[in-house]
Design a protein around this motif. Structure first.
Motif, PDB file in Angstrom:
ATOM      1  N   ASP A  46       0.716  -1.338   0.257  1.00 34.41           N
ATOM      2  CA  ASP A  46      -0.019   0.007   0.034  1.00 34.41           C
ATOM      3  C   ASP A  46       0.839   1.323   0.025  1.00 34.41           C
ATOM      4  O   ASP A  46       0.410   2.395  -0.794  1.00 34.41           O
ATOM      5  N   ALA A  47       1.845   1.172   0.681  1.00 32.95           N
ATOM      6  CA  ALA A  47       2.710   2.315   0.844  1.00 32.95           C
ATOM      7  C   ALA A  47       3.641   2.388  -0.517  1.00 32.95           C
ATOM      8  O   ALA A  47       4.261   3.530  -0.785  1.00 32.95           O
ATOM      9  N   LEU A  48       3.957   1.451  -1.438  1.00 29.25           N
ATOM     10  CA  LEU A  48       4.869   1.498  -2.494  1.00 29.25           C
ATOM     11  C   LEU A  48       4.580   2.544  -3.710  1.00 29.25           C
ATOM     12  O   LEU A  48       5.634   3.265  -3.722  1.00 29.25           O
ATOM     13  N   PRO A  49       3.114   2.829  -3.779  1.00 28.32           N
ATOM     14  CA  PRO A  49       3.070   3.965  -4.990  1.00 28.32           C
ATOM     15  C   PRO A  49       3.600   5.306  -4.463  1.00 28.32           C
ATOM     16  O   PRO A  49       4.159   5.946  -5.132  1.00 28.32           O
ATOM     17  N   GLY A  50       3.637   5.572  -3.322  1.00 27.35           N
ATOM     18  CA  GLY A  50       3.917   6.937  -2.753  1.00 27.35           C
ATOM     19  C   GLY A  50       5.091   7.085  -2.475  1.00 27.35           C
ATOM     20  O   GLY A  50       5.723   7.827  -3.072  1.00 27.35           O
ATOM     21  N   THR A  51       5.900   5.967  -2.247  1.00 27.83           N
ATOM     22  CA  THR A  51       7.101   5.952  -2.356  1.00 27.83           C
ATOM     23  C   THR A  51       8.096   6.136  -3.776  1.00 27.83           C
ATOM     24  O   THR A  51       8.917   6.977  -4.010  1.00 27.83           O
TER      25      THR A  51
END
Length: 102
Positions: A46-51
């Motif tokens: 879930d955090a991957l797109p933001g990073t």
């Protein structure tokens, strides 16, 4: 003047790149159903797109200097207030463009 010619190796290279790209996409779709849907892995995914987005934005922002930081801040505020990604990006681009123009 540079003359561009299309040879069979050009078409072969384009076809191979397209095949590799779509194979990776199809493989990702097929693999997605086998990945854990809860726990730490889900939080990571879930955090991957933001990073990834940050890794694309930060180098350009740093290179632009203080105006890049101002544009990024205005973009973030606009995105938070309006929930419209297109308008937010347009604001950031316009700020930098106007600064470069004047």
């Amino acid at each position: 003047m540079i003359e561009l010619t299309l040879t069979s190796s050009t078409y072969l290279t384009i076809g191979a790149a397209a095949l590799a790209t779509y194979s990776l996409r199809l493989g990702g779709l097929m693999l997605a159903s086998k990945l854990p849907q809860s726990g730490r892995f889900k939080k990571f995914m879930d955090a991957l797109p933001g990073t990834i987005l940050l890794s694309l934005i930060v180098p350009g922002m740093v290179e632009a200097g203080i105006i890049g930081g101002i544009a990024a801040g205005c973009t973030a505020i606009c995105a938070y207030k309006t929930k419209n990604a297109f308008v937010s990006m347009l604001i950031g681009v316009l700020i930098v463009a106007l600064y470069r123009r004047f």
